[in-house]
Design an enzyme around this catalytic site. Structure first.
Site, PDB file in Angstrom:
ATOM      1  N   GLU A 151       0.817  -1.328  -0.016  1.00 49.11           N
ATOM      2  CA  GLU A 151      -0.002   0.019   0.115  1.00 49.11           C
ATOM      3  C   GLU A 151       0.957   1.375  -0.069  1.00 49.11           C
ATOM      4  OE1 GLU A 151      -3.487   0.225   0.007  1.00 49.11           O
ATOM      5  OE2 GLU A 151      -2.528   2.207  -0.696  1.00 49.11           O
ATOM      6  N   CYS A 260       5.188   5.203   9.242  1.00 45.45           N
ATOM      7  CA  CYS A 260       5.692   4.337   7.775  1.00 45.45           C
ATOM      8  C   CYS A 260       7.316   4.484   7.834  1.00 45.45           C
ATOM      9  CB  CYS A 260       4.852   4.685   6.970  1.00 45.45           C
ATOM     10  SG  CYS A 260       3.311   4.188   6.818  1.00 45.45           S
ATOM     11  N   LYS A 320       2.641  15.431  10.496  1.00 42.67           N
ATOM     12  CA  LYS A 320       2.399  16.298   9.321  1.00 42.67           C
ATOM     13  C   LYS A 320       0.937  16.731   9.383  1.00 42.67           C
ATOM     14  CE  LYS A 320       0.490  12.832   6.080  1.00 42.67           C
ATOM     15  NZ  LYS A 320       0.585  12.243   4.809  1.00 42.67           N
TER      16      LYS A 320
HETATM   17  C1  UDX Z   1       4.320   7.675   3.688  1.00 41.60           C
HETATM   18  C2  UDX Z   1       4.402   7.460   2.248  1.00 41.60           C
HETATM   19  O1  UDX Z   1       4.163   8.794   1.462  1.00 41.60           O
HETATM   20  C3  UDX Z   1       3.386   6.493   1.743  1.00 41.60           C
HETATM   21  O2  UDX Z   1       3.493   6.404   0.178  1.00 41.60           O
HETATM   22  C4  UDX Z   1       3.503   5.197   2.563  1.00 41.60           C
HETATM   23  O3  UDX Z   1       2.536   4.500   1.941  1.00 41.60           O
HETATM   24  C5  UDX Z   1       3.329   5.367   3.889  1.00 41.60           C
HETATM   25  O4  UDX Z   1       4.492   6.562   4.214  1.00 41.60           O
HETATM   26  P1  UDX Z   1       2.852   9.269   5.221  1.00 41.60           P
HETATM   27  O5  UDX Z   1       3.745   8.789   6.291  1.00 41.60           O
HETATM   28  O6  UDX Z   1       1.306   9.339   5.511  1.00 41.60           O
HETATM   29  O7  UDX Z   1       3.078   8.436   3.868  1.00 41.60           O
HETATM   30  O8  UDX Z   1       3.340  10.924   5.311  1.00 41.60           O
HETATM   31  P2  UDX Z   1       3.899  11.500   3.923  1.00 41.60           P
HETATM   32  O9  UDX Z   1       2.938  12.526   3.531  1.00 41.60           O
HETATM   33  O10 UDX Z   1       4.863  10.913   2.902  1.00 41.60           O
HETATM   34  O11 UDX Z   1       5.118  12.314   5.004  1.00 41.60           O
HETATM   35  C6  UDX Z   1       5.994  11.690   5.898  1.00 41.60           C
HETATM   36  C7  UDX Z   1       6.977  12.592   6.377  1.00 41.60           C
HETATM   37  O12 UDX Z   1       7.845  13.255   5.503  1.00 41.60           O
HETATM   38  C8  UDX Z   1       6.178  13.697   7.183  1.00 41.60           C
HETATM   39  O13 UDX Z   1       6.797  13.890   8.475  1.00 41.60           O
HETATM   40  C9  UDX Z   1       6.384  14.982   6.432  1.00 41.60           C
HETATM   41  O14 UDX Z   1       6.143  16.317   6.802  1.00 41.60           O
HETATM   42  C10 UDX Z   1       7.661  14.737   5.846  1.00 41.60           C
HETATM   43  N1  UDX Z   1       7.960  15.570   4.526  1.00 41.60           N
HETATM   44  C11 UDX Z   1       7.424  14.891   3.314  1.00 41.60           C
HETATM   45  C12 UDX Z   1       9.043  16.459   4.386  1.00 41.60           C
HETATM   46  O15 UDX Z   1       9.705  16.675   5.424  1.00 41.60           O
HETATM   47  N2  UDX Z   1       9.265  16.918   3.397  1.00 41.60           N
HETATM   48  C13 UDX Z   1       8.551  16.879   1.981  1.00 41.60           C
HETATM   49  O16 UDX Z   1       8.851  17.169   0.910  1.00 41.60           O
HETATM   50  C14 UDX Z   1       7.593  15.683   2.004  1.00 41.60           C
END
Ligand code: UDX
Length: 435
Positions: A151, A260, A320
């Site tokens: 997923e 994740c 986030k």
């Molecule tokens: C992530 C993956 O994107 C997804 O494909 C997988 O199934 C589960 O893990 P998620 O953990 O929901 O999803 O959040 P995501 O939006 O990817 O952000 C993860 C973290 O990275 C957050 O703390 C966010 O703030 C940080 N982030 C993301 C950054 O610091 N900079 C970015 O440019 C993008």
């Protein structure tokens, strides 16, 4: 096809609701009776925009049912999606206890040939292990096929991601079984990657690790920008417009958190170790992320010297925006650092206050709005880019705070604006504004 989904966490619930939305009859099963009773009343136990409506609509249509009775869930199933948690063990490896328990229970109740589809993120080789666990417990006349179907949905945009994902990965060692799972997903009209089971398992870890690598890389560039007098906003744009690199996941900040990335990256590191491979980049990106979570604290220490008795405010506590999840959030690290330093802490988050209160109790104060949290504050830390926080006016922040000093871990505000408003403003990878 009778489809059962096992596990009603983020992945299971969203998958169940979305598959019912495209017309499948879905029975969601969970051992947690309380959760199932909430769901039967149309109440989602998790916060995910749009999910409550989706669940209610498909309950009403008779397409979505919930059960905590394994016999009801498995007896007539043709296909079972497993979406139970695979939390981290202390050594970083994935804990497969829930998955194995689910497999053993499935074996107890199935009555006919079955396709077991694993959506949980699992180490390479796990699906084959699950297949064996079930097959050796049922009569030889029942054929058990396993499929790895990782997923990729993100919390907060999970429904959108399910309908508009970049791809659906179907890992099967039997072409016909792979095609049957493709049929289930056909109405989404998304690109399908057919592969073998082990490659599918690896795709999930490789994807998450690469995205995390992008974040740690841009965070290191941001830290260097601060020293070199460059601006990460411009650098990210200039780098990301190269289509070979892409613009996404180049937002510098205070590191990644959530359920994740941290877990999966540590698990991949563990997998590498098991195969006697020294995955150097992976280890570095984990280290970079740990240090990045403390960037704002170190900036504040550098500015103030001591934070003892300073009235501090934390805005945004989740890892986030648009989620109530605080797992591995930078806010938790910062609260701990500030407490050790003797700071007075007031926090505000639009959704996650109860979860944070459970962890820190009366060691910190809780505000009911961002404005209230800023009242009389000497240092404000921005940790999550909720719209509500991004939309605050710097002029209002200045009036509320006793000393307008902002440490912004998400680069929510414009440097010129901070300058105009006479706010001392420290962000990530951009020149500090010192009035
Ligand atoms: C992530 C993956 O994107 C997804 O494909 C997988 O199934 C589960 O893990 P998620 O953990 O929901 O999803 O959040 P995501 O939006 O990817 O952000 C993860 C973290 O990275 C957050 O703390 C966010 O703030 C940080 N982030 C993301 C950054 O610091 N900079 C970015 O440019 C993008």
């Amino acid at each position: 096809m009778n489809i059962t989904i096992t596990g009603t966490g983020y992945v299971g619930l969203v998958t169940g609701a979305c598959l019912s939305e495209i017309g499948h009859h879905i029975n969601c099963y969970d051992i947690d009776k309380e959760k199932i009773s909430m769901l039967n009343q149309g109440i989602s136990p998790i916060y995910e925009p749009g999910l409550d409506e989706l669940i209610q609509r498909n309950i009403d249509k008779g397409l979505l049912t919930f059960s905590s009775d394994p016999e009801d869930a498995y007896r007539n199933a043709d296909c079972i999606f497993i979406a139970v948690g695979t939390p981290a063990n202390e050594d970083g490896s994935a804990n497969l206890t829930f998955l194995e328990k689910a497999a053993i229970q499935i074996a107890e109740y199935i009555t006919k040939d079955i396709i077991v589809v694993t959506k949980s993120t699992v180490p390479v080789g796990t699906n084959e292990h699950i297949g064996r666990l079930i097959q050796e417990r049922v009569s030889a006349s029942i054929k058990v096929e396993v499929v790895s179907n990782p997923e990729f949905l993100r919390e907060g945009t999970a429904i959108h991601d399910t309908f508009h994902g970049d791809r659906i990965v179907i890992g099967s060692n039997n072409e016909e079984t792979g095609k049957r799972i493709e049929e289930i997903y056909a109405p989404f009209q998304l690109p399908i990657v057919h592969t073998d089971i082990r490659s599918a398992e690896m795709i999930k870890y490789a994807s998450n690790s690469f995205l995390a690598l992008k974040i740690s890389f841009i965070n290191e560039i941001a830290n260097l920008c601060e020293k070199a007098g460059a601006n990460i906003d411009h650098v990210s744009t200039g780098v990301g417009l190269d289509r070979r690199i892409g613009r996404q996941f180049l937002q510098a900040g205070i590191g990644f958190g959530g359920s994740c990335f941290p877990k999966d990256i540590n698990a991949l590191n563990h997998i590498a170790k098991e195969f006697d491979y020294d995955f150097k980049i992976l280890k570095s990106l984990i280290d970079v992320n740990h240090i990045q979570k403390e960037r704002l604290f170190f900036k504040a220490k550098e500015h103030f010297g001591s934070l003892t008795d300073k009235r501090t405010t934390l805005l945004g506590l989740t890892f986030k925006p648009n989620t109530d999840d605080i797992r591995e959030a930078a806010s938790l690290q910062l609260i701990q650092d500030l407490l050790i330093d003797g700071a007075k802490i007031t926090v505000y988050d639009p959704i996650a206050m109860p979860k944070v209160e459970k962890l820190f109790g009366d060691k910190i104060s809780y505000a009911t709005s961002a404005e209230q949290a800023l009242e009389g504050s000497e240092a404000a830390f921005i940790l999550t880019e909720w719209d509500e926080i991004k939309n605050l006016k710097l002029a209002d922040i200045k009036v509320k705070m006793s000393d307008p000093i902002v440490f912004d871990g998400r680069n929510c505000f414009n440097l010129d604006e901070a300058n105009k408003n006479g706010i001392q403003y420290f962000s990530i990878g951009r020149p500090a504004v010192k009035s």
